[in-house]
Design an enzyme around this catalytic site. Structure first.
Site, PDB file in Angstrom:
ATOM      1  N   GLY A  84       0.846  -1.029   0.642  1.00  0.00           N
ATOM      2  CA  GLY A  84      -0.116   0.053   0.144  1.00  0.00           C
ATOM      3  C   GLY A  84       0.831   0.582   0.108  1.00  0.00           C
ATOM      4  N   ARG A  94      -6.666  11.174   4.175  1.00  0.00           N
ATOM      5  CA  ARG A  94      -6.921   9.598   4.680  1.00  0.00           C
ATOM      6  C   ARG A  94      -8.695   9.395   3.341  1.00  0.00           C
ATOM      7  NH1 ARG A  94      -8.610   7.669  10.233  1.00  0.00           N
ATOM      8  NH2 ARG A  94      -5.943   7.696  11.421  1.00  0.00           N
ATOM      9  N   VAL A 128      -7.370  -1.555   7.203  1.00  0.00           N
ATOM     10  CA  VAL A 128      -7.708  -2.343   7.125  1.00  0.00           C
ATOM     11  C   VAL A 128      -9.260  -3.616   6.826  1.00  0.00           C
ATOM     12  CG1 VAL A 128      -7.318  -3.391   9.086  1.00  0.00           C
ATOM     13  CG2 VAL A 128      -6.878  -4.826   8.210  1.00  0.00           C
ATOM     14  N   ASP A 129     -10.255  -2.695   8.283  1.00  0.00           N
ATOM     15  CA  ASP A 129     -11.278  -3.777   8.012  1.00  0.00           C
ATOM     16  C   ASP A 129     -11.775  -2.996   6.654  1.00  0.00           C
ATOM     17  OD1 ASP A 129     -11.194  -4.275  10.644  1.00  0.00           O
ATOM     18  OD2 ASP A 129     -10.859  -2.031  10.683  1.00  0.00           O
ATOM     19  N   SER A 149      -6.516  -8.686   9.695  1.00  0.00           N
ATOM     20  CA  SER A 149      -5.755  -8.395  10.495  1.00  0.00           C
ATOM     21  C   SER A 149      -6.430  -7.624  11.813  1.00  0.00           C
ATOM     22  CB  SER A 149      -4.096  -8.304  10.500  1.00  0.00           C
ATOM     23  OG  SER A 149      -4.352  -6.577  10.205  1.00  0.00           O
ATOM     24  N   ASP A 154      -4.412  -4.959  18.279  1.00  0.00           N
ATOM     25  CA  ASP A 154      -4.899  -3.901  19.123  1.00  0.00           C
ATOM     26  C   ASP A 154      -4.967  -4.384  20.894  1.00  0.00           C
ATOM     27  OD1 ASP A 154      -5.809  -2.128  17.151  1.00  0.00           O
ATOM     28  OD2 ASP A 154      -6.011  -4.274  16.452  1.00  0.00           O
ATOM     29  N   THR A 155      -5.552  -6.315  20.478  1.00  0.00           N
ATOM     30  CA  THR A 155      -6.245  -7.027  21.940  1.00  0.00           C
ATOM     31  C   THR A 155      -4.832  -7.425  21.954  1.00  0.00           C
ATOM     32  OG1 THR A 155      -7.870  -8.041  20.349  1.00  0.00           O
ATOM     33  CG2 THR A 155      -6.592  -9.478  22.001  1.00  0.00           C
ATOM     34  N   ARG A 157      -1.922  -5.786  22.559  1.00  0.00           N
ATOM     35  CA  ARG A 157      -1.736  -4.504  23.274  1.00  0.00           C
ATOM     36  C   ARG A 157      -2.254  -4.058  24.318  1.00  0.00           C
ATOM     37  NH1 ARG A 157      -1.726  -0.340  17.469  1.00  0.00           N
ATOM     38  NH2 ARG A 157      -0.027  -0.909  17.521  1.00  0.00           N
ATOM     39  N   HIS A 174      -6.750 -12.880  29.156  1.00  0.00           N
ATOM     40  CA  HIS A 174      -8.322 -12.857  28.059  1.00  0.00           C
ATOM     41  C   HIS A 174      -9.031 -11.526  28.406  1.00  0.00           C
ATOM     42  CE1 HIS A 174      -7.294 -17.360  27.997  1.00  0.00           C
ATOM     43  NE2 HIS A 174      -8.007 -17.903  26.681  1.00  0.00           N
ATOM     44  N   HIS A 181      -9.922  -1.533  13.711  1.00  0.00           N
ATOM     45  CA  HIS A 181      -8.767  -1.167  13.535  1.00  0.00           C
ATOM     46  C   HIS A 181      -8.075   0.415  13.841  1.00  0.00           C
ATOM     47  CE1 HIS A 181      -4.451  -1.384  14.427  1.00  0.00           C
ATOM     48  NE2 HIS A 181      -4.353  -1.263  13.207  1.00  0.00           N
ATOM     49  N   THR A 236       4.780   1.440  12.641  1.00  0.00           N
ATOM     50  CA  THR A 236       5.094  -0.035  13.664  1.00  0.00           C
ATOM     51  C   THR A 236       4.756  -0.919  12.584  1.00  0.00           C
ATOM     52  OG1 THR A 236       3.037  -0.150  12.934  1.00  0.00           O
ATOM     53  CG2 THR A 236       2.901   1.352  14.690  1.00  0.00           C
TER      54      THR A 236
HETATM   55  P1  NAD Z   1       5.598   0.412   3.179  1.00  0.00           P
HETATM   56  O1  NAD Z   1       5.711   2.334   2.527  1.00  0.00           O
HETATM   57  O2  NAD Z   1       7.319   0.416   4.148  1.00  0.00           O
HETATM   58  O3  NAD Z   1       5.694  -0.739   2.255  1.00  0.00           O
HETATM   59  C1  NAD Z   1       4.966  -0.941   1.891  1.00  0.00           C
HETATM   60  C2  NAD Z   1       5.001  -1.973   0.244  1.00  0.00           C
HETATM   61  O4  NAD Z   1       4.280  -1.619  -0.271  1.00  0.00           O
HETATM   62  C3  NAD Z   1       6.279  -0.888  -0.903  1.00  0.00           C
HETATM   63  O5  NAD Z   1       7.733  -1.716  -0.241  1.00  0.00           O
HETATM   64  C4  NAD Z   1       5.083  -0.859  -1.823  1.00  0.00           C
HETATM   65  O6  NAD Z   1       6.405  -0.648  -2.984  1.00  0.00           O
HETATM   66  C5  NAD Z   1       4.414  -1.928  -1.996  1.00  0.00           C
HETATM   67  N1  NAD Z   1       3.220  -1.675  -2.981  1.00  0.00           N
HETATM   68  C6  NAD Z   1       2.631  -0.253  -2.896  1.00  0.00           C
HETATM   69  N2  NAD Z   1       1.906  -0.913  -4.186  1.00  0.00           N
HETATM   70  C7  NAD Z   1       2.398  -2.322  -4.056  1.00  0.00           C
HETATM   71  C8  NAD Z   1       1.090  -3.249  -5.001  1.00  0.00           C
HETATM   72  N3  NAD Z   1       0.637  -2.339  -6.362  1.00  0.00           N
HETATM   73  N4  NAD Z   1       1.953  -4.391  -5.439  1.00  0.00           N
HETATM   74  C9  NAD Z   1       3.065  -4.456  -4.878  1.00  0.00           C
HETATM   75  N5  NAD Z   1       3.789  -4.051  -3.800  1.00  0.00           N
HETATM   76  C10 NAD Z   1       3.322  -2.698  -3.788  1.00  0.00           C
HETATM   77  O7  NAD Z   1       4.640   0.207   4.466  1.00  0.00           O
HETATM   78  P2  NAD Z   1       4.380  -0.310   5.923  1.00  0.00           P
HETATM   79  O8  NAD Z   1       5.201   0.310   6.909  1.00  0.00           O
HETATM   80  O9  NAD Z   1       4.962  -1.863   5.556  1.00  0.00           O
HETATM   81  O10 NAD Z   1       2.756  -0.413   5.822  1.00  0.00           O
HETATM   82  C11 NAD Z   1       2.092  -1.681   4.986  1.00  0.00           C
HETATM   83  C12 NAD Z   1       1.176  -1.630   5.463  1.00  0.00           C
HETATM   84  O11 NAD Z   1       0.202  -2.143   6.637  1.00  0.00           O
HETATM   85  C13 NAD Z   1       0.253   0.679   5.415  1.00  0.00           C
HETATM   86  O12 NAD Z   1      -0.768   0.165   5.600  1.00  0.00           O
HETATM   87  C14 NAD Z   1      -0.279   0.260   7.062  1.00  0.00           C
HETATM   88  O13 NAD Z   1      -0.730   1.049   7.702  1.00  0.00           O
HETATM   89  C15 NAD Z   1      -0.438  -1.369   7.542  1.00  0.00           C
HETATM   90  N6  NAD Z   1      -0.239  -1.733   9.267  1.00  0.00           N
HETATM   91  C16 NAD Z   1      -1.058  -2.675   9.347  1.00  0.00           C
HETATM   92  C17 NAD Z   1      -1.168  -2.597  10.589  1.00  0.00           C
HETATM   93  C18 NAD Z   1      -2.448  -4.208  11.276  1.00  0.00           C
HETATM   94  O14 NAD Z   1      -2.348  -3.868  12.669  1.00  0.00           O
HETATM   95  N7  NAD Z   1      -3.546  -3.874  10.196  1.00  0.00           N
HETATM   96  C19 NAD Z   1      -0.260  -2.639  11.709  1.00  0.00           C
HETATM   97  C20 NAD Z   1       0.941  -1.320  10.780  1.00  0.00           C
HETATM   98  C21 NAD Z   1       0.857  -1.405   9.494  1.00  0.00           C
END
Ligand code: NAD
Length: 318
Positions: A84, A94, A128-129, A149, A154-155, A157, A174, A181, A236
């Site tokens: 992403g 956002r 994510v949701d 995920s 969060d749980t 944490r 528990h 999220h 994170t």
């Molecule tokens: P990051 O920027 O370090 O990594 C994202 C990677 O995705 C990059 O390397 C980018 O090149 C790649 N990418 C972009 N578009 C792509 C595509 N179409 N195909 C393949 N690869 C592609 O970001 P990060 O810190 O690793 O975070 C990734 C995601 O995880 C973010 O959306 C972040 O908000 C989310 N995240 C979720 C949670 C959770 O609990 N769900 C927790 C932390 C982060």
């Protein structure tokens, strides 16, 4: 006669902070035979895979490599999506980010299903949701094969903060966090058990703190955790990597594990057409059921409130 073991290949889309930390955690857990990273930034995926592969003599047996996406997806038991765009500074809303990531995740899920309709798809990309809901709805897959995920991190944490507060191992606590999220997530205190004892009965036994006063502070700390870490280090990654490893463990080991993943609701808790963090039974098929826990009236309305916020985001995408 030779016994044929099912392949345990995990493909990871997005080799950034989250994808690479997850690959590292997964390799150390000894759950997968093969881990394949793929990223539009081909060199990043290659570099991360090479760096990770240098640990191969020290992990339980595993093969780690980078490859193009269609090869990575083929035969994978689980595909984990962490790809992403991050927020491009204060000028970008956002909502704009949501539109961009919804396109990215939906098209990745479409590509995965073109080469591998059997894979379980786990999404971590934020929000994510909403992204899990959109990708699942677009895919036409049965419920449960595409999950997010959710509030598993969060749980974790919450359990850690309670453990620190109460002086009891997090393993003996528990305590789920439910809902989005994000900011509208909440703690259903009626489900919190410490040492197997409901928290309202445990506190009068323990009496180490004024827990009624501490509760909102602890919940706020859970909600603010990601902001604090992002302020300190930019993103994170370790906690979410462990949370995703736990989800993938439940799938690869056919565990019937209960985790608060992002699941589409179909009438449970009186809600539908929304995906959020809720306790689910997970095995090799993905989500096999949503567990309808006996929440109090107040907790049900907090869940409905969180669902309402997520539905507004979903509507903004339509
Ligand atoms: P990051 O920027 O370090 O990594 C994202 C990677 O995705 C990059 O390397 C980018 O090149 C790649 N990418 C972009 N578009 C792509 C595509 N179409 N195909 C393949 N690869 C592609 O970001 P990060 O810190 O690793 O975070 C990734 C995601 O995880 C973010 O959306 C972040 O908000 C989310 N995240 C979720 C949670 C959770 O609990 N769900 C927790 C932390 C982060």
């Amino acid at each position: 006669m030779t016994t044929r073991f099912a392949s345990r290949k995990v493909a990871i889309v997005g080799a950034g902070a989250v994808g690479s930390s997850f690959a590292f955690a997964l390799a150390q857990a000894g759950l997968a035979e093969e881990i394949v990273l793929t990223d539009v930034n081909v060199n990043l995926a290659k570099g991360q895979a090479l760096d990770l592969a240098h640990g191969i003599p020290f992990y339980p047996t595993v093969h780690i490599r980078a490859d193009e996406s269609s090869v990575a997806y083929r035969d994978a038991t689980v595909v984990v999506v962490t790809a992403g765009k991050p927020q491009a500074g204060p000028g970008q809303s956002r909502l704009e980010l949501l539109q961009i990531n919804a396109k990215i995740v939906t098209s990745i899920v479409e590509d995965i299903l073109t080469v591998n309709s059997e894979a379980i798809i786990l999404i971590a990309t934020n929000p994510v949701d909403v992204l899990t809901h959109v990708a699942w709805r677009h895919s036409g897959q049965p419920r449960g094969r595409i999950l997010g995920s959710g509030t598993v991190l969060d749980t974790a944490r919450f359990r850690w903060l309670l453990s620190e507060n109460c002086g009891v191992s997090a393993q003996n606590i528990h305590a789920p966090i439910l809902g989005e999220h994000g900011d509208s997530e909440f703690a259903p205190w009626s489900l919190v058990h410490i040492a197997g004892v409901p928290v309202d009965e445990y506190c009068p036994i323990c009496r180490k703190c004024n827990f009624v006063k501490r509760r909102p502070e602890i919940l706020e700390e859970v909600r603010r955790s990601a902001y604090h870490i992002i302020d300190y280090k930019g993103s994170t990654s370790f906690g979410v990597a462990m949370a995703m490893t736990q989800i993938v463990r439940a799938i690869l080991r056919n565990e019937e594990g209960v985790l608060t993943v992002s699941a589409p609701l179909e009438g449970e808790y009186g809600l539908r057409d929304v995906t959020l963090g809720i306790p689910c039974l997970i095995n090799a098929k993905g989500i096999v059921s949503v567990i309808e826990a006996p929440l109090t009236e107040e907790e049900r309305s907090l869940l409905a409130h969180s669902a309402g916020i997520l539905k507004e985001s979903l509507a903004s995408l339509a």
